[in-house]
Scaffold this motif. Structure first.
Motif, mmCIF file in Angstrom:
data_model
loop_
_atom_site.group_PDB
_atom_site.id
_atom_site.type_symbol
_atom_site.label_atom_id
_atom_site.label_comp_id
_atom_site.label_asym_id
_atom_site.label_seq_id
_atom_site.Cartn_x
_atom_site.Cartn_y
_atom_site.Cartn_z
ATOM 1 N N ARG A 22 -24.376 42.461 18.459
ATOM 2 C CA ARG A 22 -23.005 41.979 18.630
ATOM 3 C C ARG A 22 -22.776 40.682 17.856
ATOM 4 N NH1 ARG A 22 -22.082 43.194 25.122
ATOM 5 N NH2 ARG A 22 -21.552 45.422 24.884
ATOM 6 N N GLN A 23 -23.734 39.776 17.934
ATOM 7 C CA GLN A 23 -23.608 38.521 17.194
ATOM 8 C C GLN A 23 -23.622 38.772 15.689
ATOM 9 O OE1 GLN A 23 -22.904 35.476 18.449
ATOM 10 N NE2 GLN A 23 -22.686 36.650 20.339
ATOM 11 N N ALA A 24 -24.470 39.692 15.258
ATOM 12 C CA ALA A 24 -24.545 40.005 13.820
ATOM 13 C C ALA A 24 -23.246 40.640 13.337
ATOM 14 C CB ALA A 24 -25.727 40.926 13.545
ATOM 15 N N LEU A 25 -22.625 41.474 14.159
ATOM 16 C CA LEU A 25 -21.360 42.097 13.774
ATOM 17 C C LEU A 25 -20.261 41.050 13.595
ATOM 18 C CD1 LEU A 25 -21.236 45.360 15.924
ATOM 19 C CD2 LEU A 25 -21.099 45.208 13.429
ATOM 20 N N VAL A 26 -20.216 40.085 14.495
ATOM 21 C CA VAL A 26 -19.226 39.010 14.367
ATOM 22 C C VAL A 26 -19.422 38.270 13.051
ATOM 23 C CG1 VAL A 26 -18.455 36.801 15.309
ATOM 24 C CG2 VAL A 26 -18.915 38.725 16.849
ATOM 25 N N ARG A 27 -20.678 37.922 12.767
ATOM 26 C CA ARG A 27 -20.969 37.180 11.541
ATOM 27 C C ARG A 27 -20.756 38.046 10.304
ATOM 28 N NH1 ARG A 27 -23.808 32.175 10.491
ATOM 29 N NH2 ARG A 27 -23.614 31.926 12.726
ATOM 30 N N LEU A 28 -21.094 39.337 10.383
ATOM 31 C CA LEU A 28 -20.944 40.223 9.232
ATOM 32 C C LEU A 28 -19.484 40.336 8.813
ATOM 33 C CD1 LEU A 28 -22.185 42.180 7.225
ATOM 34 C CD2 LEU A 28 -22.064 43.973 8.960
ATOM 35 N N ARG A 29 -18.588 40.388 9.773
ATOM 36 C CA ARG A 29 -17.169 40.492 9.430
ATOM 37 C C ARG A 29 -16.684 39.226 8.731
ATOM 38 N NH1 ARG A 29 -17.179 43.319 14.815
ATOM 39 N NH2 ARG A 29 -16.943 45.520 14.293
ATOM 40 N N ARG A 68 -17.448 37.298 0.913
ATOM 41 C CA ARG A 68 -17.998 37.953 -0.273
ATOM 42 C C ARG A 68 -16.911 38.501 -1.193
ATOM 43 N NH1 ARG A 68 -22.966 40.729 3.106
ATOM 44 N NH2 ARG A 68 -24.024 38.745 3.512
ATOM 45 N N GLU A 69 -15.698 38.635 -0.658
ATOM 46 C CA GLU A 69 -14.599 39.079 -1.503
ATOM 47 C C GLU A 69 -14.273 38.044 -2.575
ATOM 48 O OE1 GLU A 69 -11.400 39.927 1.133
ATOM 49 O OE2 GLU A 69 -12.348 41.710 2.001
ATOM 50 N N THR A 70 -14.618 36.768 -2.325
ATOM 51 C CA THR A 70 -14.346 35.703 -3.292
ATOM 52 C C THR A 70 -15.633 35.149 -3.899
ATOM 53 O OG1 THR A 70 -14.330 34.034 -1.513
ATOM 54 C CG2 THR A 70 -12.220 35.038 -2.105
ATOM 55 N N TYR A 71 -16.754 35.846 -3.683
ATOM 56 C CA TYR A 71 -18.043 35.396 -4.213
ATOM 57 C C TYR A 71 -18.014 35.459 -5.742
ATOM 58 C CZ TYR A 71 -23.157 34.765 -4.187
ATOM 59 O OH TYR A 71 -24.436 34.277 -4.352
ATOM 60 N N VAL A 72 -18.570 34.443 -6.389
ATOM 61 C CA VAL A 72 -18.559 34.383 -7.851
ATOM 62 C C VAL A 72 -19.706 35.221 -8.412
ATOM 63 C CG1 VAL A 72 -18.722 32.888 -9.872
ATOM 64 C CG2 VAL A 72 -17.548 32.082 -7.806
ATOM 65 N N GLY A 73 -19.360 36.271 -9.146
ATOM 66 C CA GLY A 73 -20.376 37.129 -9.755
ATOM 67 C C GLY A 73 -20.963 38.119 -8.770
ATOM 68 N N PRO A 74 -21.976 38.887 -9.201
ATOM 69 C CA PRO A 74 -22.617 39.868 -8.322
ATOM 70 C C PRO A 74 -23.298 39.196 -7.125
ATOM 71 C CG PRO A 74 -23.183 40.279 -10.626
ATOM 72 C CD PRO A 74 -22.511 38.938 -10.574
ATOM 73 N N TRP A 75 -23.278 39.891 -6.001
ATOM 74 C CA TRP A 75 -23.946 39.416 -4.797
ATOM 75 C C TRP A 75 -25.256 40.175 -4.619
ATOM 76 C CZ3 TRP A 75 -25.825 41.778 -0.457
ATOM 77 C CH2 TRP A 75 -26.171 40.951 0.621
ATOM 78 N N LEU A 76 -26.347 39.438 -4.344
ATOM 79 C CA LEU A 76 -27.628 40.049 -4.005
ATOM 80 C C LEU A 76 -28.095 39.498 -2.671
ATOM 81 C CD1 LEU A 76 -29.531 39.862 -7.437
ATOM 82 C CD2 LEU A 76 -28.722 41.944 -6.289
ATOM 83 N N PRO A 77 -28.887 40.255 -1.922
ATOM 84 C CA PRO A 77 -29.402 39.748 -0.655
ATOM 85 C C PRO A 77 -30.308 38.543 -0.862
ATOM 86 C CG PRO A 77 -30.017 42.061 -0.988
ATOM 87 C CD PRO A 77 -29.348 41.615 -2.217
ATOM 88 N N GLU A 78 -30.388 37.708 0.154
ATOM 89 C CA GLU A 78 -31.316 36.581 0.105
ATOM 90 C C GLU A 78 -32.747 37.102 0.096
ATOM 91 O OE1 GLU A 78 -32.756 32.856 2.938
ATOM 92 O OE2 GLU A 78 -30.845 33.834 3.337
ATOM 93 N N PRO A 79 -33.574 36.684 -0.856
ATOM 94 C CA PRO A 79 -34.968 37.165 -0.890
ATOM 95 C C PRO A 79 -35.705 36.803 0.391
ATOM 96 C CG PRO A 79 -34.400 36.021 -2.927
ATOM 97 C CD PRO A 79 -33.288 35.752 -1.964
ATOM 98 N N LEU A 80 -36.410 37.774 0.938
ATOM 99 C CA LEU A 80 -37.144 37.585 2.182
ATOM 100 C C LEU A 80 -38.636 37.697 1.900
ATOM 101 C CD1 LEU A 80 -37.033 37.294 5.316
ATOM 102 C CD2 LEU A 80 -37.074 39.798 5.411
ATOM 103 N N LEU A 81 -39.353 36.604 2.100
ATOM 104 C CA LEU A 81 -40.800 36.620 1.925
ATOM 105 C C LEU A 81 -41.413 37.498 3.002
ATOM 106 C CD1 LEU A 81 -42.952 35.245 0.089
ATOM 107 C CD2 LEU A 81 -43.202 33.520 1.881
ATOM 108 N N THR A 82 -42.145 38.541 2.601
ATOM 109 C CA THR A 82 -42.703 39.482 3.570
ATOM 110 C C THR A 82 -44.223 39.515 3.485
ATOM 111 O OG1 THR A 82 -42.233 41.243 1.948
ATOM 112 C CG2 THR A 82 -40.696 40.991 3.758
#
Length: 296
Positions: A61-68, A74-88
């Motif tokens: 539920r919290q993630a859905l609020v933040r995702l919206r 992201r509609e006004t993000y400059v250039g292509p959007w990529l996910p934040e790299p996650l060290l695994t």
């Protein structure tokens, strides 16, 4: 450790992964977990029959609020959007399904889903949460959730990479990145250019802060020209280190000791079909901190 803390710690990795796969941002996933924790410690534990289900529901539920909210940004993000790299860790890389689900290629596919569809897909397809639990998390009926899951599966199947990330041996990704590293360090691009698929795409995310193409570069000729122009100069200034990022091999590029970008690839049929370069400093601060801790 009290009961509330013990339960939260026991499920923290699951909750973080759910939030990260929904948001594509480790920083936002951590914020979601903080919100979930604050709600969790205010709950009467005696009234909670299944802590895992409760915590997954609260996190979703919290993630859905933040995702919206993020979707609007992201509609006004400059250039292509990529996910934040996650060290695994190596454990994640060896878990075929989990490595596929957090891969850059898959997260980009998930980005094309509506928020509720993304939540349902992640919970059902990645973590096998039952429909009743998902229904409670997204405030839908189980029947509606089944329909959403079916629609989301079809959407993802039509857009996911030709070869699923999990079916591509890590050795192939590492070989492709080794060619990239050789090209940067020696200026000899022949091996790298020979590995480019005809329809290869180069996606750079500078977030409007660092230099990056404002649109994906497509085709072997165009990508080859871009790499030929930039890699020799990069090699004179940078050091490149191996990492495991989003479940697959990656290269961390440092200039004057500071993280400049993270490079990952998608390999299909033995050829590089996509090169992803994250340069946005906001998306590199976490991985820079974690690698400094590791080196220390």
């Amino acid at each position: 450790m009290d009961a509330a803390t013990e339960a939260f710690v026991a499920h923290r990795n699951l909750l973080f992964t759910v939030a990260y796969e929904m948001l594509g941002s480790a920083a936002d996933a951590e914020d979601v977990l903080q919100e979930t924790w604050l709600r969790w410690i205010a709950v009467d534990l005696a009234a909670v029959r299944e802590p895992r289900a409760y915590l997954v529901r609260a996190t979703t539920r919290q993630a859905l609020v933040r995702l919206r909210t993020l979707s609007r940004r992201r509609e006004t993000y400059v250039g292509p959007w990529l996910p934040e790299p996650l060290l695994t860790t190596r454990d994640v890389a060896e878990d075929v399904e989990l490595a596929d689900s957090v891969s850059t290629a898959m997260l980009l596919v998930l980005e094309t889903l509506a928020p509720t569809e993304r939540a349902v897909f992640v919970l059902r397809e990645v973590f096998a949460v039952d429909y009743a639990e998902i229904a409670a998390a997204v405030d839908k009926s189980p029947a509606a959730v089944r329909q959403i899951a079916h629609r989301a599966r079809a959407h993802v199947a039509a857009r996911r990479p030709r070869a699923e990330q999990g079916t591509v041996p890590a050795a192939e990704s590492r070989r492709a990145l080794a060619a990239f590293r050789l090209a940067a360090e020696t200026g000899d691009l022949r091996e790298l250019l020979d590995m480019l698929a005809p329809d290869v795409v180069l996606v750079g995310d500078g977030g409007g802060v660092r230099t990056a193409a404002t649109a994906p570069v497509s085709g072997a000729d165009a990508v080859g020209a871009t790499l030929s122009a930039g890699l020799p100069e990069l090699g004179r200034r940078a050091t490149l280190e191996w990492l495991l990022v989003n479940g697959s091999p990656a290269l961390l590029v440092r200039i004057d000791g500071e993280v400049d970008d993270v490079v990952t690839v998608r390999v299909d049929d033995g050829l590089i079909s996509a090169l992803y370069v994250v340069r946005n400093p906001e998306k590199l601060s976490r991985i820079g901190y974690e690698t400094r801790i590791t080196r220390a």
